[in-house]
Design a protein around this motif. Sequence first.
Motif, PDB file in Angstrom:
ATOM      1  N   SER A   3      41.032  -2.060  22.720  1.00  0.00           N
ATOM      2  CA  SER A   3      41.834  -1.351  21.723  1.00  0.00           C
ATOM      3  C   SER A   3      41.804   0.158  21.954  1.00  0.00           C
ATOM      4  N   SER A   4      40.767   0.638  22.674  1.00  0.00           N
ATOM      5  CA  SER A   4      40.687   2.068  22.974  1.00  0.00           C
ATOM      6  C   SER A   4      41.792   2.518  23.925  1.00  0.00           C
ATOM      7  N   LEU A   5      42.534   1.562  24.479  1.00  0.00           N
ATOM      8  CA  LEU A   5      43.697   1.888  25.284  1.00  0.00           C
ATOM      9  C   LEU A   5      44.671   2.777  24.507  1.00  0.00           C
ATOM     10  N   ALA A   6      44.661   2.653  23.212  1.00  0.00           N
ATOM     11  CA  ALA A   6      45.576   3.415  22.357  1.00  0.00           C
ATOM     12  C   ALA A   6      45.341   4.914  22.441  1.00  0.00           C
TER      13      ALA A   6
ATOM     14  N   VAL B 126      47.453  -2.709  19.755  1.00  0.00           N
ATOM     15  CA  VAL B 126      47.607  -1.249  19.831  1.00  0.00           C
ATOM     16  C   VAL B 126      48.472  -0.822  21.013  1.00  0.00           C
ATOM     17  N   ILE B 127      48.855  -1.757  21.880  1.00  0.00           N
ATOM     18  CA  ILE B 127      49.718  -1.408  23.002  1.00  0.00           C
ATOM     19  C   ILE B 127      50.982  -0.725  22.497  1.00  0.00           C
TER      20      ILE B 127
ATOM     21  N   GLU C 218      53.708  -8.066  18.325  1.00  0.00           N
ATOM     22  CA  GLU C 218      54.944  -7.548  17.757  1.00  0.00           C
ATOM     23  C   GLU C 218      55.082  -6.040  17.999  1.00  0.00           C
ATOM     24  N   SER C 219      53.963  -5.382  18.205  1.00  0.00           N
ATOM     25  CA  SER C 219      53.988  -3.920  18.358  1.00  0.00           C
ATOM     26  C   SER C 219      54.723  -3.474  19.618  1.00  0.00           C
ATOM     27  N   LEU C 220      55.017  -4.402  20.527  1.00  0.00           N
ATOM     28  CA  LEU C 220      55.812  -4.030  21.693  1.00  0.00           C
ATOM     29  C   LEU C 220      57.140  -3.414  21.264  1.00  0.00           C
TER      30      LEU C 220
ATOM     31  N   SER D 219      56.878 -16.562  21.815  1.00  0.00           N
ATOM     32  CA  SER D 219      58.150 -15.903  22.083  1.00  0.00           C
ATOM     33  C   SER D 219      57.953 -14.413  22.288  1.00  0.00           C
ATOM     34  N   ILE D 220      58.851 -13.838  23.062  1.00  0.00           N
ATOM     35  CA  ILE D 220      58.857 -12.382  23.167  1.00  0.00           C
ATOM     36  C   ILE D 220      59.388 -11.849  21.851  1.00  0.00           C
ATOM     37  N   PRO D 221      58.719 -10.870  21.258  1.00  0.00           N
ATOM     38  CA  PRO D 221      59.174 -10.341  19.975  1.00  0.00           C
ATOM     39  C   PRO D 221      60.641  -9.921  20.031  1.00  0.00           C
TER      40      PRO D 221
END
Length: 333
Positions: A214-217, A239-240, A262-264, A283-285
Motif C-alpha cells: 500500500s506504500s506504493l501510493a 491505492v493504485i 475499482e480505484s483504477l 471484471s475490469i471496472p
Amino acid sequence: MFSTATCCLFFLLSVFKTYVCLDLSIEEETMCDILDATDIGSLSGLTGWTCTPDGRPTDDFCQWTGVFCSSGHISSLDLSFNRLNGLASGTIPVTIGHLTYLTNLNFEAANMMGNLPNSIGNLVSLKELRLSNNAFTSTLPLSMRELVNLNILLVCRNQLTGCIPDIFDNMYALHTLSITSNAFRCALPSSTWSLTSLTVFEASSNQLTGTLPSSLAQLKKLIHLDISFNSFSGRMPAVIGELTSLSAFLFASNHISGSLPESLGHMQSLVILEGPNNHLTGSIPFSTADQSLLQSSKMSDNMLNGFLTTHSFAHRGRLPKRRHLQNCPETTN
C-alpha cells in the motif's frame, strides 16, 4: 618579523596548497588506474588516455576524451559506447571512489564487467549513474545508500543478481530508476516505495517476488511503472488509483491475483494498461473502460470477464510510442 597572524595565514595557505595538490594527485592516479583496468588506451581516435610507467598522466587529464572538469577537478566521466567508439572492455577499479567531485558517471554499453566496487559509495556528489548494457555481476553494493544526490540510476541489462539491499532510504531526488533485465530476486527493499520524486521505475525481466504494498501510493509523481516478467503475487492494492499521474502501468507475466480494484477508474492519465498472463478474476471496472486517454489495454491470459482489447480504442487514434525500456534499449558496440 612576521606577526603571529601572518604566520598562521602562511601555514593555512601551505596546508591548503598541499591538500589541493594531494587531491589532484589522487585523481591522476585514479585515471591511470581506469586506463589499466580497461582497454581504453588501445582504441584509436582518442585524445589523451596515456600514462607514464609510474602511473601519472602524460598530459592534462581534463583534455582526455570523455573527461570533463570543473575548477580543475573531474566532474563528469563519460566512457559510454559513443565515447569509446570501439570494443574496449574492463572493470571499474576500486580507486574510482577517489573521484569525489564526480556528478556524472556514464559507463553505458562500455563492455564493462565484474563487481561494482564498494568504493562507488564514496561518490556522494553523483547526480547521474549510468551503468546499463554491460556485464556487471554480483549485486548492488550497500554503500550505494550514500549516493543521496542521485537523480538517475540506470543498471539495466547487466548480470546483477541477489537481493537488492536497502539503499534507497535517502535518495529523495531520484526520479529515474531502471533495474530491468538482470537476475535480481527477493522482494524489493521497503525503501523503494519511499522514493517520492520517482517518475520512471523500470524493473521488468528479473526474478522479483513479494506483493505490491500500500506504500506504493507514496509515489505520487510516478508516470511510468513496469514490473513485467517477475514473480510478484497477491492482490493489486486499492491505492493504485491514487497514482493519478501514471500514464503507463505494465505488470505482465506475474502471479497477481484477485480482482482489479475499482480505484483504477481514478487514473485519469492512464494511456497504457498491460497485465496479461496473471491470475486476475472478475471484471475490469467499468470506469476503466471510460478512461478518456486509455489507448492500449492488454489483459489476456487471465480469468477476466469483458476484458478490454487494443481494438476497443481504435477510434482514439494512433497508439503512443512506448516508453518501455526507453532508458535501457538493446545496444551493440
